[in-house]
Design an enzyme around this catalytic site. Structure first.
Site, PDB file in Angstrom:
ATOM      1  N   VAL A 143       0.846  -1.187   0.000  1.00 41.98           N
ATOM      2  CA  VAL A 143       0.000   0.000   0.000  1.00 41.98           C
ATOM      3  C   VAL A 143       0.881   1.235   0.000  1.00 41.98           C
ATOM      4  O   VAL A 143       1.823   1.344   0.796  1.00 41.98           O
ATOM      5  CB  VAL A 143      -0.938   0.020   1.225  1.00 41.98           C
ATOM      6  CG1 VAL A 143      -1.848   1.234   1.183  1.00 41.98           C
ATOM      7  CG2 VAL A 143      -1.766  -1.254   1.279  1.00 41.98           C
TER       8      VAL A 143
ATOM      9  N   ASP B 146     -10.254 -12.113   7.981  1.00 39.86           N
ATOM     10  CA  ASP B 146      -8.882 -11.720   8.335  1.00 39.86           C
ATOM     11  C   ASP B 146      -8.885 -10.503   9.251  1.00 39.86           C
ATOM     12  O   ASP B 146      -8.163  -9.530   9.021  1.00 39.86           O
ATOM     13  CB  ASP B 146      -8.067 -11.429   7.076  1.00 39.86           C
ATOM     14  CG  ASP B 146      -6.572 -11.459   7.344  1.00 39.86           C
ATOM     15  OD1 ASP B 146      -5.806 -10.874   6.538  1.00 39.86           O
ATOM     16  OD2 ASP B 146      -6.143 -12.050   8.370  1.00 39.86           O
TER      17      ASP B 146
END
Length: 868
Positions: A568, A691
């Site tokens: 990211v 997750d």
């Protein structure tokens, strides 16, 4: 006696006494007998105060409620909700003359209510919902419970009449009898002298109304200025819908009469209910035109009018093939209905007699999820403005007289899951863009007049999800569709037409070339200076080149995180001469499962919207400068990093380490629970995150938590339909070690229980400061066991010391510090108990996320008056 009493008090959650301790949550334990407390009335003041409330919420208790509990005559509140208690409610409860609140909901209690229970004149709250209770209510119950404020008896097996004496409950606020077998009429006096009444819910009974007098209760309810909900759905109500509904309190937010046999029209005065959020009238015999005053309901979010007889008058119609159609009274859809921009969940008008064109104003419903206008008499073309409904997931226009082609603007509906245009008069070729709408899971174009070759990609490769039957001029397509091959003659004929057009247009060739030159020049200027504001399009279009430039070629100094399937970057994208800061998640397509992760995240994020979820701006799927595949997701940038950094790396603020205090951690926990509850209740199917962990929880400027990273997210319906998952190993990827539910290691399918387990571990980590993979636990002990073993005697040893140390300041006294520390510790222990209940080993033993959310909110409210 004293020792036994002390043991008993440790088994109850004592409110009103700050120094009392709660016993650790037990799984499927018998409720402790209260016989030893029978003589407490003669005890000390502290003993008496300690027994003013008895609370055992969601501990898995089984068996019967002890009769001796009725000997605790000073009890003011009892909560035994959310357990497995059976047998009858003890008659001895009638002895608790100071009882104010009684919560027995969500158990397995049976039998009738003890008549002595109605002697408790001090009772304000009676909640016995979700049990197996039966019997009838005493005719004089309203006279015997004068202080009752909430009467909650839903989801039992009560029968008989609603006692008219309920009208005498001058303090009543909520009456809820959902899903019982109550019969007879609703008392006409209800609400007449009950100014505080705000909720009346009789949904799912056998109540009757056959004439105007039986509907008198609606007129009485107009006296209730605080009314927010009226629901009489799924009963046996008949007769004409009274005009009195338009005189209800303007505070009314929900009005439901579905699944009855109600006739008459919707009164024009319905437009007076300006705060109405949901209006449900489907499955009745309502008729006449839809009142234009519906357009006054500017806050309307859900509207369901399906399966009625709404009508008006129009000229005679005929089918395309010349078949007759008898003239019937019909009425156009009022365009005012589509000016209610707040409608976002659904608009159901199916199975009526609505006619006329679909107004272009439909494009105003930009936030609408579901639109169903099927089985009416709507004619004309599908308006191009339908493409402006960019949140649309379900569109059903089947069974009408729509004509013309499918508008190209339909391609703008990126989140569309279901499209049904069957049984109309649509024509032309089937647009190829339907095959490129990756989210489309159901497509029905049957019984129209489409022609030409059927596309061979996307949804058209799935014969079970696509229907094109009843279009006699279609050819080609996937073999499973069993259509005839497209003939060469058709292709030659098409080529001849093209040649004729080219010859006929040779006289204006110069103009065409000149126009192309002008457009090309304008396109270059537009690319050089883009002026498309972000607000003009829900998802701006970006290319690899734009993202590369925004992140300085994905420079390392802009790297803000690395995950399982990519990295990211922080970037700046120019929009209308302004720079917008974004987070760009670039997929590592060399990593196994990255493509599936990208698809999963796109599928999840395009159809979810919640303040505690990350906000996606757009995606990029193309090729990079080397010609390789490139996939990225662009999110709103959240400047305060992720929760993992705050818990374990202590981000700096103005050069000093910054530690999350107790209030901030509790609010973050509530934010995350709120997001999970939304996902688990998502329609049309729940979403499992798979997750959940601190690094996937991002914090904005105001420290509001946003759950992110949906690369492993699953729609529950997919778990059984996608067999390729198991062969590719995708199904085995269920989270991160330490947070992943133990049943996943046994090969069990994903479920919402798995998310709850991860949330429980997350909660324990947030308030102990220890990761679940901490080496000090060893190979045997887990974080769950580590905390559970320490409670309640060794609680301070497991609590994050940063939370306890933060209570001291130079101006405080030792006495004040000690008091604050006790309050703080009590609050944290309550939170840790929620974490323990959520992280139970057996999935069905875990607390539901909605219950966890409400418990945490209650903890916050309970302690918000103290300095934490």
């Amino acid at each position: 006696m004293a020792a036994l009493l002390e043991c008993f008090l440790l088994a109850v959650a004592v409110v009103l006494v700050a120094h009392s301790a709660a016993a650790p949550a037990a799984s499927r334990l018998p409720l402790p007998p209260a016989a030893a407390a029978g003589d407490v009335s003669a005890g000390s003041d502290s003993d008496r105060l300690a027994l003013m409330a008895f609370k055992k919420l969601s501990n898995g208790f089984v068996g019967c409620i002890p009769e001796s509990l009725g000997d605790l005559q000073f009890l003011e509140a009892i909560s035994l909700a959310d357990n497995k208690l059976r047998c009858r409610i003890p008659d001895s409860f009638g002895n608790l003359h100071e009882l104010v609140e009684l919560y027995l909901d969500n158990n397995e209690l049976e039998g009738s209510l003890p008549i002595s229970l109605f002697n408790l004149s001090s009772l304000e709250m009676l909640n016995i919902q979700d049990n197996n209770l039966t019997g009838v209510f005493p005719p004089d119950m309203g006279d015997r419970l004068p202080n009752l404020q909430q009467f909650l008896v839903s989801k039992n097996q009560f029968h008989g009449l609603i006692p008219p004496s309920l009208c005498n409950l001058s303090m009543i606020q909520v009456i809820q009898t959902v899903d019982n077998f109550l019969s007879g009429t609703i008392p006409q006096c209800l609400g007449r002298n009950q100014k505080m009444l705000s909720v009346v819910n009789f949904d799912g009974n056998q109540l009757e109304a056959t004439n105007d007098a039986d509907w008198g209760f609606l007129s009485s309810l107009t006296n209730c200025s605080n009314m927010i909900l009226i629901d009489v759905s799924i009963n046996k109500l008949q007769g004409v819908l009274p005009k009195a509904i338009g005189n209800m309190s303007t505070q009314l937010e929900y009005f439901g009469i579905t699944n009855n046999n109600i006739t008459g029209t919707i009164p024009e005065s319905i437009g007076n209910l300006v705060n109405l959020d949901e209006l449900d009238m489907e499955n009745n015999l309502l008729m006449g035109s839809l009142p234009a005053s519906l357009g006054n309901l500017k806050k309307l979010n859900r509207l369901s009018l399906s399966n009625n007889n709404f009508s008006g008058s129009i000229p005679q119609l005929s089918f395309r093939n010349g078949g007759p159609f008898l003239q019937q009274p019909f009425r156009p859809i009022p365009k005012e209905l589509f000016l209610i921009s707040t409608i976002s969940s659904f608009l159901y008008l199916a199975h009526n007699r609505l006619t006329g064109n679909l107004p272009s104003e439909v494009g105003n419903l930009k936030n609408l999820d579901e639109l169903d206008l099927s089985d009416n008499k709507i004619s004309g073309k599908i308006p191009t403005t339908i493409g402006e409904c960019q949140s649309l997931q379900y569109l059903n226009l089947s069974g009408n007289f729509l004509e013309g082609t499918i508008p190209p603007s339909l391609e703008q509906l990126r989140g569309l899951l279901v499209l049904d245009l069957s049984q109309n008069n649509l024509s032309g070729t089937i647009p190829r863009f339907l095959g490129s709408m990756t989210g489309l899971s159901t497509l029905n174009l049957s019984s129209n007049y489409f022609e030409g070759e059927v596309p061979k990609d996307g949804i058209f490769l799935n014969a079970t999800a696509t229907s094109v039957m009843g279009n006699n001029d279609l050819c080609g397509g996937a073999p499973q569709l069993k259509l005839p091959k497209c003939s060469n003659q058709t292709k030659h004929g098409l080529s001849s037409k093209i040649i004729i057009i080219i010859i006929a247009g040779s006289t204006i060739l110069f103009l065409i070339l000149f126009t192309c030159f002008a457009l090309r020049r304008r396109t270059k200027l537009r690319r050089a200076n883009p002026k498309i504001p972000l607000s003009d399009e829900q998802h701006m279009r970006v290319s690899y080149a734009q993202l590369s430039k925004a992140t300085n070629r994905f420079a390392s100094e802009n790297l803000i995180g690395v995950g399982s399937f990519g990295a990211v970057y922080k970037g700046r994208i120019g929009i209308s001469d302004q720079q917008m800061v974004v987070a760009v998640k670039v997929l590592n397509l060399q990593q196994a499962g990255a493509y599936r992760s990208f698809d999963a995240e796109c599928e999840a994020l395009r159809c979810i919207r919640h303040r505690n979820l990350v906000k996606i701006l757009t995606v990029c799927s193309g090729i990079d400068f080397q010609g390789s595949d490139f996939k990225a997701l662009v999110f709103e940038f959240l400047p305060n990093g992720n929760l993992d950094q705050w818990l374990h790396k202590h981000l700096e603020e103005e050069g000093e380490p910054k530690v999350l205090n107790l209030v901030e951690r509790l609010q973050i926990a509530i934010d995350v629970a709120s997001a999970l509850e939304y996902l688990h209740q998502h329609k049309p199917c729940p979403i499992v995150h798979c997750d959940l962990k601190p690094s996937n929880i991002l914090l904005d400027n105001d420290m509001v938590a946003h759950v992110g990273d949906f690369g492993l997210a699953r729609f529950l319906h997919q778990e059984h339909s996608n067999s390729s998952d198991k062969s590719t190993g995708w199904n085995a990827i269920r989270g991160t070690i330490g947070y992943v539910a133990p049943e996943y290691g046994l090969g069990n399918e994903v479920s919402i229980h798995g998310d709850v387990y991860s949330y429980g571990i997350l909660l324990l980590e947030m308030f102990t400061g220890k990761r679940p993979t901490n080496s000090e636990f060893g190979e045997v002990l887990t974080l769950h066991e580590y905390v559970e073993t320490a409670l309640p005697d060794q609680t301070t040893s497991v609590i994050d010391q940063d939370l306890l140390n933060a209570t001291w300041n130079s101006e405080g006294t030792a006495q004040k510090y000690h008091h604050i520390e006790e309050i703080r510790t009590e609050c944290i222990v309550s939170i840790l108990k929620v974490g323990i209940l959520c992280s139970k080993e057996i999935p069905t033993d875990r607390m539901q996320i909605g219950d966890a959310l409400r418990e945490l909110q209650a903890i916050r409210d309970r302690f918000d008056t103290h300095q934490l």
